[in-house]
Scaffold this motif. Structure first.
Motif, PDB file in Angstrom:
ATOM      1  N   TYR A  14       0.857  -1.191   0.000  1.00  8.97           N
ATOM      2  CA  TYR A  14       0.000   0.000   0.000  1.00  8.97           C
ATOM      3  C   TYR A  14       0.888   1.234   0.000  1.00  8.97           C
ATOM      4  O   TYR A  14       2.044   1.187   0.429  1.00  8.97           O
ATOM      5  CB  TYR A  14      -0.974   0.024   1.185  1.00  8.97           C
ATOM      6  CG  TYR A  14      -0.354   0.109   2.558  1.00  8.97           C
ATOM      7  CD1 TYR A  14      -0.192   1.325   3.204  1.00  8.97           C
ATOM      8  CD2 TYR A  14       0.019  -1.059   3.243  1.00  8.97           C
ATOM      9  CE1 TYR A  14       0.342   1.407   4.482  1.00  8.97           C
ATOM     10  CE2 TYR A  14       0.557  -1.000   4.521  1.00  8.97           C
ATOM     11  CZ  TYR A  14       0.718   0.234   5.134  1.00  8.97           C
ATOM     12  OH  TYR A  14       1.242   0.311   6.400  1.00  8.97           O
ATOM     13  N   PHE A  15       0.335   2.330  -0.488  1.00  3.60           N
ATOM     14  CA  PHE A  15       1.101   3.572  -0.528  1.00  3.60           C
ATOM     15  C   PHE A  15       0.697   4.450   0.639  1.00  3.60           C
ATOM     16  O   PHE A  15      -0.478   4.685   0.890  1.00  3.60           O
ATOM     17  CB  PHE A  15       0.855   4.349  -1.824  1.00  3.60           C
ATOM     18  CG  PHE A  15       1.470   5.726  -1.762  1.00  3.60           C
ATOM     19  CD1 PHE A  15       2.837   5.899  -1.926  1.00  3.60           C
ATOM     20  CD2 PHE A  15       0.687   6.834  -1.469  1.00  3.60           C
ATOM     21  CE1 PHE A  15       3.413   7.158  -1.823  1.00  3.60           C
ATOM     22  CE2 PHE A  15       1.253   8.103  -1.369  1.00  3.60           C
ATOM     23  CZ  PHE A  15       2.624   8.259  -1.548  1.00  3.60           C
ATOM     24  N   TYR A  16       1.698   4.953   1.352  1.00  2.00           N
ATOM     25  CA  TYR A  16       1.489   5.951   2.392  1.00  2.00           C
ATOM     26  C   TYR A  16       2.813   6.679   2.550  1.00  2.00           C
ATOM     27  O   TYR A  16       3.876   6.064   2.422  1.00  2.00           O
ATOM     28  CB  TYR A  16       1.052   5.275   3.705  1.00  2.00           C
ATOM     29  CG  TYR A  16       0.088   6.118   4.507  1.00  2.00           C
ATOM     30  CD1 TYR A  16      -1.130   6.524   3.978  1.00  2.00           C
ATOM     31  CD2 TYR A  16       0.391   6.509   5.803  1.00  2.00           C
ATOM     32  CE1 TYR A  16      -2.011   7.299   4.702  1.00  2.00           C
ATOM     33  CE2 TYR A  16      -0.487   7.285   6.543  1.00  2.00           C
ATOM     34  CZ  TYR A  16      -1.689   7.675   5.990  1.00  2.00           C
ATOM     35  OH  TYR A  16      -2.557   8.454   6.709  1.00  2.00           O
ATOM     36  N   PRO A  17       2.815   7.972   2.816  1.00  2.00           N
ATOM     37  CA  PRO A  17       4.077   8.719   2.860  1.00  2.00           C
ATOM     38  C   PRO A  17       5.097   8.175   3.852  1.00  2.00           C
ATOM     39  O   PRO A  17       6.303   8.324   3.646  1.00  2.00           O
ATOM     40  CB  PRO A  17       3.623  10.132   3.259  1.00  2.00           C
ATOM     41  CG  PRO A  17       2.227  10.225   2.769  1.00  2.00           C
ATOM     42  CD  PRO A  17       1.640   8.853   2.952  1.00  2.00           C
ATOM     43  N   ASP A  18       4.618   7.555   4.959  1.00  2.00           N
ATOM     44  CA  ASP A  18       5.568   7.068   5.962  1.00  2.00           C
ATOM     45  C   ASP A  18       6.015   5.627   5.696  1.00  2.00           C
ATOM     46  O   ASP A  18       6.590   4.976   6.563  1.00  2.00           O
ATOM     47  CB  ASP A  18       4.984   7.185   7.377  1.00  2.00           C
ATOM     48  CG  ASP A  18       3.692   6.397   7.557  1.00  2.00           C
ATOM     49  OD1 ASP A  18       3.353   5.583   6.679  1.00  2.00           O
ATOM     50  OD2 ASP A  18       3.026   6.587   8.588  1.00  2.00           O
ATOM     51  N   LEU A  19       5.737   5.128   4.489  1.00  2.00           N
ATOM     52  CA  LEU A  19       6.133   3.766   4.118  1.00  2.00           C
ATOM     53  C   LEU A  19       6.929   3.847   2.811  1.00  2.00           C
ATOM     54  O   LEU A  19       6.394   3.587   1.731  1.00  2.00           O
ATOM     55  CB  LEU A  19       4.887   2.895   3.941  1.00  2.00           C
ATOM     56  CG  LEU A  19       5.107   1.388   3.870  1.00  2.00           C
ATOM     57  CD1 LEU A  19       5.558   0.838   5.224  1.00  2.00           C
ATOM     58  CD2 LEU A  19       3.812   0.701   3.442  1.00  2.00           C
ATOM     59  N   TYR A  25      -4.510  -5.269  -0.720  1.00  2.00           N
ATOM     60  CA  TYR A  25      -3.103  -5.145  -0.346  1.00  2.00           C
ATOM     61  C   TYR A  25      -2.183  -5.998  -1.226  1.00  2.00           C
ATOM     62  O   TYR A  25      -0.971  -5.935  -1.098  1.00  2.00           O
ATOM     63  CB  TYR A  25      -2.911  -5.561   1.113  1.00  2.00           C
ATOM     64  CG  TYR A  25      -3.549  -4.616   2.096  1.00  2.00           C
ATOM     65  CD1 TYR A  25      -3.125  -3.294   2.197  1.00  2.00           C
ATOM     66  CD2 TYR A  25      -4.569  -5.041   2.945  1.00  2.00           C
ATOM     67  CE1 TYR A  25      -3.695  -2.425   3.117  1.00  2.00           C
ATOM     68  CE2 TYR A  25      -5.146  -4.178   3.866  1.00  2.00           C
ATOM     69  CZ  TYR A  25      -4.707  -2.877   3.947  1.00  2.00           C
ATOM     70  OH  TYR A  25      -5.267  -2.021   4.854  1.00  2.00           O
ATOM     71  N   ARG A  26      -2.735  -6.814  -2.086  1.00  2.00           N
ATOM     72  CA  ARG A  26      -1.948  -7.661  -2.999  1.00  2.00           C
ATOM     73  C   ARG A  26      -0.818  -8.399  -2.256  1.00  2.00           C
ATOM     74  O   ARG A  26       0.350  -8.314  -2.578  1.00  2.00           O
ATOM     75  CB  ARG A  26      -1.349  -6.823  -4.139  1.00  2.00           C
ATOM     76  CG  ARG A  26      -2.393  -6.209  -5.047  1.00  2.00           C
ATOM     77  CD  ARG A  26      -1.769  -5.467  -6.211  1.00  2.00           C
ATOM     78  NE  ARG A  26      -0.999  -4.309  -5.771  1.00  2.00           N
ATOM     79  CZ  ARG A  26       0.317  -4.223  -5.891  1.00  2.00           C
ATOM     80  NH1 ARG A  26       1.022  -5.219  -6.427  1.00  2.00           N
ATOM     81  NH2 ARG A  26       0.952  -3.134  -5.477  1.00  2.00           N
ATOM     82  N   TYR A  27      -1.228  -9.114  -1.205  1.00  2.00           N
ATOM     83  CA  TYR A  27      -0.241  -9.894  -0.452  1.00  2.00           C
ATOM     84  C   TYR A  27       0.466 -10.890  -1.362  1.00  2.00           C
ATOM     85  O   TYR A  27      -0.165 -11.536  -2.214  1.00  2.00           O
ATOM     86  CB  TYR A  27      -0.937 -10.693   0.643  1.00  2.00           C
ATOM     87  CG  TYR A  27      -1.312  -9.924   1.880  1.00  2.00           C
ATOM     88  CD1 TYR A  27      -0.378  -9.677   2.880  1.00  2.00           C
ATOM     89  CD2 TYR A  27      -2.631  -9.485   2.074  1.00  2.00           C
ATOM     90  CE1 TYR A  27      -0.738  -9.003   4.041  1.00  2.00           C
ATOM     91  CE2 TYR A  27      -2.993  -8.805   3.227  1.00  2.00           C
ATOM     92  CZ  TYR A  27      -2.043  -8.568   4.210  1.00  2.00           C
ATOM     93  OH  TYR A  27      -2.397  -7.906   5.349  1.00  2.00           O
ATOM     94  N   PHE A  28       1.763 -11.008  -1.201  1.00  2.00           N
ATOM     95  CA  PHE A  28       2.478 -12.131  -1.826  1.00  2.00           C
ATOM     96  C   PHE A  28       3.710 -12.426  -0.971  1.00  2.00           C
ATOM     97  O   PHE A  28       4.174 -11.572  -0.204  1.00  2.00           O
ATOM     98  CB  PHE A  28       2.851 -11.841  -3.293  1.00  2.00           C
ATOM     99  CG  PHE A  28       3.825 -10.712  -3.494  1.00  2.00           C
ATOM    100  CD1 PHE A  28       5.204 -10.917  -3.400  1.00  2.00           C
ATOM    101  CD2 PHE A  28       3.364  -9.439  -3.802  1.00  2.00           C
ATOM    102  CE1 PHE A  28       6.093  -9.879  -3.607  1.00  2.00           C
ATOM    103  CE2 PHE A  28       4.269  -8.385  -4.006  1.00  2.00           C
ATOM    104  CZ  PHE A  28       5.630  -8.608  -3.908  1.00  2.00           C
ATOM    105  N   PRO A  29       4.253 -13.646  -1.064  1.00  3.65           N
ATOM    106  CA  PRO A  29       5.393 -14.024  -0.215  1.00  3.65           C
ATOM    107  C   PRO A  29       6.575 -13.080  -0.397  1.00  3.65           C
ATOM    108  O   PRO A  29       6.911 -12.689  -1.516  1.00  3.65           O
ATOM    109  CB  PRO A  29       5.724 -15.437  -0.687  1.00  3.65           C
ATOM    110  CG  PRO A  29       4.440 -15.959  -1.232  1.00  3.65           C
ATOM    111  CD  PRO A  29       3.771 -14.779  -1.883  1.00  3.65           C
ATOM    112  N   GLU A  30       7.197 -12.694   0.716  1.00  9.29           N
ATOM    113  CA  GLU A  30       8.355 -11.805   0.709  1.00  9.29           C
ATOM    114  C   GLU A  30       9.555 -12.541   0.104  1.00  9.29           C
ATOM    115  O   GLU A  30      10.023 -13.539   0.665  1.00  9.29           O
ATOM    116  CB  GLU A  30       8.657 -11.359   2.140  1.00  9.29           C
ATOM    117  CG  GLU A  30       9.999 -10.693   2.345  1.00  9.29           C
ATOM    118  CD  GLU A  30      10.194  -9.465   1.480  1.00  9.29           C
ATOM    119  OE1 GLU A  30      11.130  -9.491   0.655  1.00  9.29           O
ATOM    120  OE2 GLU A  30       9.417  -8.511   1.616  1.00  9.29           O
TER     121      GLU A  30
END
Length: 484
Positions: A84-89, A273-278
């Motif tokens: 997800y997009f957020y300025p603190d990420l 959130y389009r989760y996928f394995p790290e």
């Protein structure tokens, strides 16, 4: 609007910062505060090519919490990217766990007004914290981003929607906080954001079989705010439904100044959130031997400790639960009791001080027990001065406050402040005679049967003696003089 016609349904997601010295995927410090963006590195900043390296202590603390809460510890868990997009990420994603968390199941017992219930847990998973947006940081009102918190290790503890009132929600969070603190995995400091929660709130008509549409209230960091936010949100949803409207699933924020929740954004689902394995982290493999080693180190948990206090020390459930709410306070109580004496009478006396005057001083100063200058030994010395008749209750209160703030020797404080109690019968008798002579009407009423005036006389005599008269001697002489 008839709130009583509806059943409230609540689930909590609690974010607990782990007490590791360094962050979850790098060696940057987790210390609170500091200049903005001082506790960062290429991993925290999300710079291209920076690779994470897992902090082993995070895994061990997650297992510790899971065992204490009755979870199943999974032998294999997977890291996932939550996009997800957020300025603190700055990376554009958060490293978390999704399909295979480290802990599943578990439960938290809660008791409200004498009724005990079990709140089931869905899961506990590990993840990294994001940074923090800081507003109005320059004269033109612009905002900035502080990434000191980025990468701080968190446990997210997700409950089933088993909670049925704002009071239950608060008690659940209190109980969970006490357990995490007793385990040494979280400091319970809600003001600094190291423990905070999101509440999923919905309503359904009593007798209905399906839950209503839920709204999530984000980032609450006090018990008072949690209770107020839930109660406002319930009223809002009931009013909306009763007027023919429909509750929309969304994320809301609680405004403590206005005492209301307000819309923040439409509620995301997992697919958003389009989760996928790290790809940069291997699965977490937990050996059974590690689980058993951690299980063997689990401390006495707050619930068991409170039960022991009630059984062995005859403390009330109220006193016991207040003491065990903070493991460090309970340990201080144990040490003070060991230094002062044994038995229910001593325990009650120490508990009254710890949950009363000492708690007040701790709240005023914001100091944790580890920082108190009033050591258990010094406190026991104050109580012994009271028992010996050297000081009375008001004097003891002054001594405790002075020692709490300065760490001075109690006997030295008594001498320096002139707090020694007067037990000389001659001096006390003179004060008694003076007050009785000045109050002939009250004396006559007392001799006519109004025995509740004894308290009036004691108060006047103590005032005359500036609080230093020995109460036992005062009462004995009063009884003798008044003939009762």
């Amino acid at each position: 609007m008839a709130v009583s016609d509806f059943q409230v349904v609540i689930g909590l997601e609690v974010h607990a910062q782990l007490l590791t010295r360094s962050k979850i995927f790098c060696t940057c410090t987790t210390a609170f505060g500091g200049e903005p963006n001082a506790h960062v590195c290429p991993v925290c900043l999300g710079l291209p090519g920076a690779l994470p390296a897992l902090n082993r202590s995070v895994v061990e603390m997650a297992i510790r919490a899971g065992l204490a809460l009755g979870c199943t510890i999974k032998p294999k868990s997977i890291w996932a990217r939550k996009n997800y997009f957020y300025p603190d990420l700055p990376k554009g994603y958060q490293v978390s766990q999704y399909e295979l968390p480290i802990c599943e199941g578990g439960e938290v017992p809660v008791a409200v007004e004498g009724t005990e219930r079990i709140v089931r847990l869905v899961r506990i998973h590990m993840e990294e914290d994001a940074g923090k947006n800081v507003h109005d940081v320059s004269p033109d009102g612009s905002s900035g981003v502080d990434l000191n918190r980025a990468g701080v290790p968190l446990l997210e503890i997700v409950s089933q929607p088993d909670i049925r009132s704002s009071d239950e929600a608060v008690e659940y969070l209190r109980t969970l906080r006490a357990i995490l603190m007793a385990l040494g995995v979280n400091d319970g400091n809600m003001q600094e954001g190291s423990l905070r929660c999101d509440a999923n709130v919905s309503i359904m008509r009593k007798g209905a079989s399906e839950y209503g549409t839920r709204c999530e209230i984000k980032n609450m960091n006090s018990f008072r705010f949690l209770k107020a936010a839930i109660e406002y949100e319930v009223r809002r949803q009931v009013e909306l439904v009763e007027s023919g409207g429909k509750v929309e699933q969304e994320t809301r924020l609680f405004d403590p100044d206005r005492g209301e929740t307000r819309s923040m954004r439409s509620k995301e689902e997992a697919h958003d959130y389009r989760y996928f394995p790290e790809p940069d982290l291997p699965p977490v493999m937990v050996e059974p031997a590690l689980v058993e080693r951690i299980r063997a180190t689990l401390p006495e948990l707050p619930r068991a400790r409170a039960a022991r206090y009630q059984k062995e020390l005859a403390l009330s459930s109220y006193d016991a639960e207040n003491l065990v709410a903070d493991a460090a306070v309970a340990s201080w109580f144990d040490a003070a009791l060991a230094a002062y004496g044994k038995g229910p009478e001593a325990a009650k006396k120490v508990a009254n001080w710890v949950t009363g005057e000492i708690a007040r001083l701790a709240n005023e100063t914001g100091e944790a027990p580890a920082s108190w200058k009033l050591s258990p030994d010094r406190f026991a010395a104050v109580l012994r001065l009271v028992d010996a008749g050297t000081i009375g209750g008001p004097g003891a209160k002054q001594v405790v406050e002075e020692v709490f703030r300065t760490g001075a020797d109690p006997a030295a404080v008594v001498q320096a402040k002139g707090l020694a109690q007067v037990s000389d019968e001659g001096a006390i008798e003179a004060a008694v005679d003076k007050i009785l002579a000045a109050s002939p009407g009250e004396v006559e009423k007392h001799r006519s049967g109004k025995k509740n005036l004894t308290g009036f006389f004691v108060g006047q005599i103590m005032k005359e003696m500036k609080g230093k008269g020995n109460p036992a001697v005062v009462n004995a002489l009063l009884k003798k003089k008044l003939g009762s």
